[in-house]
Structures are given as C-alpha cells and as structure tokens.
Design an enzyme around this catalytic site. Structure first.
Site, PDB file in Angstrom:
ATOM      1  N   ALA A  49       0.899  -1.232   0.042  1.00 45.46           N
ATOM      2  CA  ALA A  49      -0.072  -0.037  -0.001  1.00 45.46           C
ATOM      3  C   ALA A  49       1.020   1.293   0.050  1.00 45.46           C
ATOM      4  O   ALA A  49       0.598   2.046  -0.942  1.00 45.46           O
ATOM      5  CB  ALA A  49      -0.917   0.110   1.352  1.00 45.46           C
ATOM      6  N   HIS A 271      -5.164 -18.215  10.811  1.00 47.75           N
ATOM      7  CA  HIS A 271      -4.770 -19.233   9.744  1.00 47.75           C
ATOM      8  C   HIS A 271      -4.700 -20.576  10.052  1.00 47.75           C
ATOM      9  O   HIS A 271      -3.844 -20.736  11.143  1.00 47.75           O
ATOM     10  CB  HIS A 271      -3.697 -18.703   8.947  1.00 47.75           C
ATOM     11  CG  HIS A 271      -3.398 -19.161   7.607  1.00 47.75           C
ATOM     12  ND1 HIS A 271      -3.156 -20.482   7.474  1.00 47.75           N
ATOM     13  CD2 HIS A 271      -3.647 -18.567   6.252  1.00 47.75           C
ATOM     14  CE1 HIS A 271      -3.361 -20.670   5.891  1.00 47.75           C
ATOM     15  NE2 HIS A 271      -3.672 -19.310   5.167  1.00 47.75           N
ATOM     16  N   ARG A 336     -11.371 -20.775   6.441  1.00 50.14           N
ATOM     17  CA  ARG A 336     -10.363 -20.692   7.785  1.00 50.14           C
ATOM     18  C   ARG A 336     -10.584 -20.662   9.240  1.00 50.14           C
ATOM     19  O   ARG A 336     -10.159 -21.437   9.818  1.00 50.14           O
ATOM     20  CB  ARG A 336      -9.558 -19.315   7.386  1.00 50.14           C
ATOM     21  CG  ARG A 336      -8.525 -19.299   6.038  1.00 50.14           C
ATOM     22  CD  ARG A 336      -7.945 -18.110   5.920  1.00 50.14           C
ATOM     23  NE  ARG A 336      -7.056 -18.243   4.620  1.00 50.14           N
ATOM     24  CZ  ARG A 336      -6.473 -17.232   4.183  1.00 50.14           C
ATOM     25  NH1 ARG A 336      -6.476 -15.955   4.673  1.00 50.14           N
ATOM     26  NH2 ARG A 336      -5.653 -17.549   3.007  1.00 50.14           N
TER      27      ARG A 336
END
Lengths: 645, 255
Positions: A49, A271, A336
């Site tokens: 970004a 995760h 997930r």
C-alpha cells in the site's frame, strides 16, 4: 462506556453502486500538474500500500517523503504473502465478474464491511493486474503467453493470479522498483531505518510526524500537507504470529492517541495451516499455504492415550478425521475460521499431537497413494521442503503437524470512502485501515486491497483533500508549539524507557502479553475470559513501566529500545482489543463469541444489534474509550447465515 | 546442546571491532539460528550487558533482511537456506561457531552484525525497473509472455537482495544481485525498451558503489539462498556489451 449519537459518516457517494466511484472521481477536485510539487506528502510504511502510494504520488509530481523501519522498502512484510492476488478479470470465462467478486467479499467478511468500498475494490482489481503485468511482474502464464489463474480459498471461480508461491514478493518488488524509480527522479525522498513515533496535529489536521533514526537515534519532526499511513496490521500483539518480527502498531496507535478512531480491533484472522510451536524459544510462526488442504486430510487420534504414539501406529479405525466427519460437504476445505476453531477444540479435548499437544495431523498418505509421490511433489514440493527444514520431519513419510496462528488483522484505523480518517489530512491504507474485509478477509484479497488503496484510490482522494483545503492550510513553522511538544514527547518517552532499569527484558513482557491475548482473545472468546484479560492487561502494563530493562542508550542503534516502544503500544492496544471483543456480543467472521453460536457451532451474527463498525476514540491510557458507530446498510447484498454442513 | 560462540562485536562504523566469546548451554536443536541468538541476547540483558545487534524480520526466508557469515559461510552450512531458516540441529553438541557480519567495502558495518546495504537500493534506482506510470498500462493479456521466458524471469526475480553473494565473493562483487534484476526485466517483453540502457546504468552504479568485478569463483551461486545462477551474469555481460555499442550517452551513476 460512553456512547455518542453523532454517527460516523462514510462520505460515500449515493446512487447506483456501479457508477459510484466514476461519479466520485468526476466530482473530486483536481490539483493542477504545476501545483502538485507545492504539496508535501508523508507516506509511512512502504509495503504494497505505502510503496504503491509513494511511487504513484511521486509520478504525479507531489513532493513525497517515504519512511520505513526496514533497511530497504523491498523488505516490507507484504513480501511474505504466498498464495496470490484476486482480480475480477474473468480471463477463464468461468462466470466471474466485478459484481461477483464484490458479493463474495462482502459475504466472506460476514456482512461487516461497507458495500461501496468493496465494490470499488472489485472494480479496481482489474487495473491492478494490468499495472503489475506492465511493470514486469512474472505472473504464472499459459503456454500461449496469457495469464493463468487458480481457484483459491474455496472460491467457485478461478480469479487468483500468482507468481509461484511468492506472489507477495513479486508484487512488492514491482511497487519497490516503481518507488526506486521515483527516488531516482527526485520526487520521493526515502528514509529507511526510520521509525514514526508520533503524529503532529495542528488545528485539528494531520500535518506531520516525529521520527527516530534507528541508526543514530536522532529524533526529528517532518512536516507536510498530509500524512498517509500504510503501516500494516497489529497481529504481533499476540507475540507469536505469522507477521514479521518488526511489524507493529506504533504508527497507528500514535495516531489513535492523537484523535484517530480505531475500528473493530477485535477482528483477527487466524490461519489454520501453520507450523506448530516447537518450544519456548519460538519467536514466530510460519504459515504454510492453505492450498495444502486441497489434498491433505486433517485428523487426530480418537483416544487421548494415542496422542503420544507415532501416527503410523494408529490404525485407521482409531483416527478421527473430524472435519470430514462434521462437515461432509466441504470436508477439509471448510473456511479458515472453522478449520482453526475445530483444531483448537480437539486440542482442548486433549487429543492434540506434537509438543504441548498443540497440533493436528495433515496427512498426505492417501493423496500420495492416489496421485503418486511425483504429482504431490509438483504441487507442494517447496512447501514440503520448507516444512522439513523447520521440523526435520519428512511429510512424504510422516503426516505434517499443523496448528492455527494469527495471520492478519481486519481491524485498523477508521477511514471514510476517501480512505481518510476522522482526522483531516490523515489517510490510512492497506492492512492498517479497517475498511474492506469486514470481519473476515478472503484468501488472496490482502494484496488486492493494499495495491488498490496505494495505486488507485489514495492518489485521487488525496488530491481532492489537498486542493479543497488549500486555503485553510497555513504553513506550519518548525518551532510551532505542537511540533515542539510532539518532539519533546518522543524524547521523554525514550528517556523514560531507558531509565526504568528494572529486571525484565522487553521480550519477556511481549511473550506474556501474547500468551494472555491468545488464551483469552484468540480463536474463541467469552465474557469471563475477556473480563479476565481486561483485568490483567493493565497490571502487566503497570509492571512494564516499572520493571523493564532496556540496555544501551538512545543515541545509537538499539534494538531493545525499538522493541520497547512497540511493546508499550501493544500493551495499550491490547486493552482496546479486549474491550471491543467484549462489547461485540455477537460472533462475526474472525470474531467468535462462544455465547453466540448456532446449534451446529457456527458463528452466529446479531444483525439487529451489531450491524455497525465500532470506531473507538481514545480518552487516555486506562480511561474508557468512546464508542462511535457507523451503521452498515446493505442495499445490494442479501444477508445470510453461513453454513458449510 | 552446548555451544561456544565467537561473535563479532563492533560499536559503530568507525570502531575497529573484534570477536567476543560466549558459551551457551541447553540450546534446543529445534530452534533456528536466530532463536539461538535470541536466547543468548536474553542472557546478556539479564547480566546487564548489551545484546548483540543483528538484522532480521520475516524469519521465513523471504524478506532478505537477515544474514551473517557463520563459520566462514554466508548464511551458514545449509544450502539454499537463509540464516533465519537454518536450524541448530545442523550443528553438533560442543561445536564452536564463528559469527561475522557481511564484509564488503560497499556494506559498511553499522553495529555488530548489522550492515548498511543501501548500495543495493541505489543499483536498483539506476535502472532496475520498467518505466510505466500508474494507470498507463494496457490490458494484461495484450502483452503475451511465453511461459518458458516467464519461468526464467521468475527464477531470476526470486532474488531476495540479502547480499550473501557479495559477502561470499573474494572480490565483494555484486554481479549476481545486479544481473538477477537485469535478467528478470530483460527476459520479458515489457522490459525490452530499456534493456540495454538498464544494463549499462546498473553496472555503472555497481562500480561506483565500490563492489568488485566477477572473476568466476562461483562462491555467490554456492551461497545464494534462492538458487540464483551464474548464467544471469553472462546475460548481464551480453546486455552490457551490446549496450556499450549502441549507446548514445554515457551511463549515469550517483556519486
């Protein structure tokens, strides 16, 4: 807690969503090319970004200063993303569209994101791929030379572009090279090994930052017409996470302390396929691509007594393939959060395997038998190698052991449609803002959002701000009281950290905080646990400020001092995190409240009471923050309850 | 495991520096090399001493931040492995280990094992990019890239910029690093317009930084954690020589 009635406004254009961004771009003010160089812009963080934003603003002709704590912008943690980047190109002709990517993203975020932001993200996704391909990013190709795609994270279309297992690396190097080109052109001045430690606010506007040179220790103020933060997420509040060791919340938190609202801090993505902890020395966790679940079968022993046995000694009948048993339709490919929570449940039952009983098997024996070892090697060779390097176990012979780990934080500083925080002149992009992923992020969407914000959104919206505000923006003198105060604050804090002279190291505090957060604010949260966390965090913070030991001085490269400043901010963020998790009595995406679940154990939302963004205002350390709500309205997407049975 | 460590300590760029001996017991063979140093640093802090400064970040072998010379080998004894991914089980109980920073004129030591690799960034600034402004790209599928070329470009693009190649080279040459970028961008159609000027400018910057030249030792390839091959240097030399013939202006390097 105090609550205010003045609701936050998203400043998104009304009317048809399909044309909202086009119309907004037309309505926004432009800065004449000759005037751009008169505006100074600070960009903090140079990952996907920040790097993309700094490069693009430099190309446009703004006067840019970019800062990163790493020794080079090429090392930002975006580099570690493996899987890929989504884009609604529909190159595969399999039914994808901008609308579908938009819809999937809002649904995947469990209906806690802003529709108009997400629609724009899906629109821009196609431009990102064009831009990156033109930069020479070596995306995977078909033999005919066109780009290839894969399906990722259970998506029903193949919309993920990738560069082997190193997509983040290649996209970051693309942005980095674009940035280096601008540094060479003189439009961007780069400050590596420089950490932002304070935001300068003058007349209610963000006008600069205070930094510390991490080599010389020099503390300095930098002034500008606007400040952009692209400083990533705060997963390291858990100490152990898949984030890089240096990832921290300091830039965001310093801005929060100066008035920027922090939104949805409790939304954390865990995760499911990471390599488990091997001992007390563990310093970070390593993610294994979730593509492994396409062929691996997840199981634990049925009986506790068997957890100490070698997996080969446990006969088929004594194994519990719990995901296949509980979710016959999706099996090992459940989302997930569900995969993660179920792993925790079986380990809590005492059926976990490996050191400390914190692991489950991911077994490739069936796939190897069905497809042959060679096919598995082709698909996962590099991952198997990485696993073996870390664990010294050969996954072709012994099942892998995996355990969930903190991976991404959906929460962050609150921003409007223009990616500007409630503090005028402070823009926040990438993982550092709260915007597009709602309560849960889809796989391969982090890279997409980082680049969308940096290349294609903030360059427009920043110009609009700069030109609209130009007459109100008076030059800030270097000796303005606010500037002097911000510098003095940083220096005082550094001196304080160095002078406590207690007995405990920074890492010992960070580990203790991380364990507390993982136990009480981790995969599953409940009222009693969160209240316990809220009692213990302030106590730990108090001990930190009394019993910390930081060797060395402030006028040199001092890694203990750097860490101390970051952990000090994590100790404040942790409390807000727990408060937010406690106040949100529903479950949504990455936030699972045990009190709010369906009979099948699924996350149960409470749309009537919690369909809002919780944006918190800082009122002082240990003081009650003020909750501001941004109501979420859904005009296009129909709210449903997820079910993966 | 019990280990004897000889670690390079240097207060700053102008300090002479020297080895400092430490013994460490109860090292877990499952810990990484950097986790072993974490444990040592915690002990040093406990004893009121300054911990050893070393660079590291992702600790999963991709950011390129970490790197030290371990027993004379850049990134240590395991092939295709960064220091952060090297595990202590590769050593034996009772081993004596020597730990040094990258040593090269173009990588000045900042403190202990931390060096300044800003010269690598300046080599990229000299031309390690394709000049395309945001927003000016054609549809991605309008540029066809043969799969074989895309794969070779990816092989070269895998470089993590850690600097092990320089540390291992007797000439402290940065040719493997520089050539990897020249090869990556020179192999794809998007990179053709600037292919030869890129090679000339990047090589000029490399020389200006004080890196040595390649004399075919191959040490760089041997220690590279990402398997970047010497073939890239050959490709760079071809592009550089061709660039010299067709050049209209002198290559540009920053002072």
């Amino acid at each position: 807690m105090a609550q205010r009635n003045d609701e936050l406004r998203d400043n998104a254009p009304s009317g048809p969503i399909e044309t909202a961004w086009d119309r907004h771009r037309f309505d926004m003010k432009l800065v004449n090319p000759a005037n751009k160089r008169k505006f100074d812009v600070i960009v903090v963080g140079t990952g996907l970004a920040g790097g993309a934003a700094a490069a693009t603003l430099g190309e446009l002709g703004y006067n840019v200063k970019a800062f990163c704590y790493q020794d080079s912008p090429r090392r930002a943690h975006s580099i570690a993303a493996q899987g890929g980047i989504n884009a609604a190109k529909n190159y595969q002709g399999d039914g994808d569209s901008i609308y579908r990517l938009f819809y999937d993203t809002v649904k995947g975020g469990d209906y806690r994101s802003r529709e108009r932001n997400v629609y724009r993200l899906a629109q821009i996704s196609v431009d990102i791929i064009d831009q990156c391909a033109a930069q020479g990013v070596p995306f995977a190709r078909e033999y005919g030379g066109t780009l290839t795609n894969r399906s990722f994270g259970g998506a029903q279309v193949s919309r993920t572009f990738y560069a082997r297992g190193q997509t983040g690396q290649q996209l970051l190097l693309g942005a980095y090279q674009a940035l280096e080109r601008q540094i060479n052109a003189g439009t961007v001045k780069m400050y590596p090994r420089t950490e932002m430690l304070e935001l300068i606010v003058v007349d209610g506007r963000a006008r600069g930052i205070v930094t510390r040179d991490m080599v010389t220790g020099k503390v300095e103020a930098h002034l500008a017409h606007a400040v952009i933060l692209g400083t990533g997420g705060y997963g390291n509040v858990f100490y152990l996470s898949t984030n890089a060791k240096g990832c921290n919340v300091t830039a965001s938190w310093r801005a929060h302390r100066k008035g920027a609202f922090f939104a949805n801090p409790c939304y954390t993505q865990i995760h499911p396929t990471c390599i488990p902890v091997s001992g007390d020395h563990q310093s970070k966790l390593t993610l294994m691509s979730e593509s492994l679940r396409n062929d691996g079968r997840v199981w634990v022993p049925k009986k506790k007594e068997d957890t100490g046995k070698k997996p080969s000694q446990i006969p088929e009948a004594d194994r519990d393939y719990y995901l296949e048993r509980k979710y016959p339709a999706f099996g090992n490919l459940v989302p997930r959060d569900i995969a993660s929570r179920n792993a925790k449940d079986v380990c809590d039952e005492g059926r976990g395997v490996g050191p400390g009983g914190l692991g489950v098997y991911l077994d490739f024996a069936d796939a190897i038998e069905r497809l042959g070892k060679k096919a598995i090697e082709e698909r996962y060779g590099n991952l198997f190698e990485m696993y073996e390097r870390i664990t010294d176990e050969d996954p072709y012979e012994v099942p892998m052991r995996i355990y969930p780990a903190v991976h991404y934080t959906m929460g962050g500083l609150w921003v409007d449609y223009n990616l500007m925080s409630n503090l005028p002149g402070l823009f926040v992009i990438g993982e550092a803002n709260f915007s597009d992923h709602g309560a849960n992020r889809l796989g391969a969407s982090a890279l997409m959002q980082g680049l969308a914000d940096g290349y294609f959104v903030v360059p427009y919206t920043l110009g609009n701000y700069l030109w609209s505000e130009r007459t109100d923006q008076k030059p800030v003198a270097a000796d303005h009281p606010e500037v002097k105060k911000a510098v003095a604050d940083v220096e005082a804090r550094t001196t304080k950290l160095l002078s406590i002279n207690g007995k405990r190291s920074v890492d010992s505090f960070h580990r203790e905080l991380g364990k507390l957060m993982w136990d009480k604010c981790g995969m599953a949260r409940n009222e009693a646990g969160l209240k316990e966390a809220l009692a213990r965090i302030p106590a730990l913070r108090a001990e930190f400020w009394e019993n910390l030991r930081v060797p060395g001085t402030g006028a040199e490269l001092n890694q203990s001092l750097e860490k101390a400043g970051r952990v000090a901010d994590f100790l404040e963020l942790a409390e807000l995190f727990a408060k937010d998790a406690l106040h949100r009595r529903e479950s949504a995406g990455g936030h699972f409240r045990e009190e709010s679940q369906t009979p099948e154990g699924e996350a149960l939302r409470d749309d009537e009471n919690f369909s809002y963004v919780a944006a918190w205002e800082f009122n002082g350390v240990g003081e009650e923050p003020t909750l501001h709500k941004e109501q979420l309205d859904f005009e296009y997407v129909k709210l449903t309850q997820r079910s993966y049975k | 495991m019990r280990l004897t460590l000889n670690v390079w300590r240097q207060k700053g760029p102008s300090d002479k520096g020297g080895f400092e001996k430490h013994s460490l017991s109860d090292v877990s063979p499952d810990s990484s090399f950097l986790e072993m140093l974490d444990v040592l640093n915690e002990q040093l802090i406990e004893q009121g001493k300054e911990p050893i400064a070393f660079d590291h970040d992702c600790r999963e072998g991709i950011c390129g931040t970490c790197g030290m010379v371990i027993n004379g080998m850049a990134h240590g004894p395991q092939q295709l492995t960064t220091t952060c991914q090297l595990h202590m089980r590769k050593f034996k109980d009772g081993d004596e280990i020597w730990i040094e920073p990258w040593r090269a004129k173009a990588f000045p030591v900042l403190k202990d094992l931390v060096v300044d690799r800003g010269s690598f960034d300046r080599i990229i600034q000299a031309g390690g990019y394709i000049s395309v402004n945001t927003g000016s790209a054609p549809d991605a599928n309008e540029i066809l890239v043969p799969k074989t070329e895309a794969d070779r470009a990816m092989d070269a693009a895998a470089c993590i910029g850690c600097g092990a190649c320089v540390a291992a080279c007797p000439n402290a040459s940065a040719m493997l690093f520089t050539s990897a970028k020249i090869a990556h961008l020179g192999l794809v159609p998007q990179g053709q317009p600037e292919r030869y000027s890129r090679a000339r400018n990047m090589v000029a910057q490399m020389d200006a930084e004080g890196f040595g030249g390649c004399t075919n030792h191959g040490e760089c390839e041997a220690v590279c954690p990402k398997g970047i091959t010497l073939e890239n240097i050959a490709r760079m030399n071809r592009d550089f020589v061709k660039g010299m013939f067709i050049a209209r202006q002198e290559p540009k390097a920053q002072a």
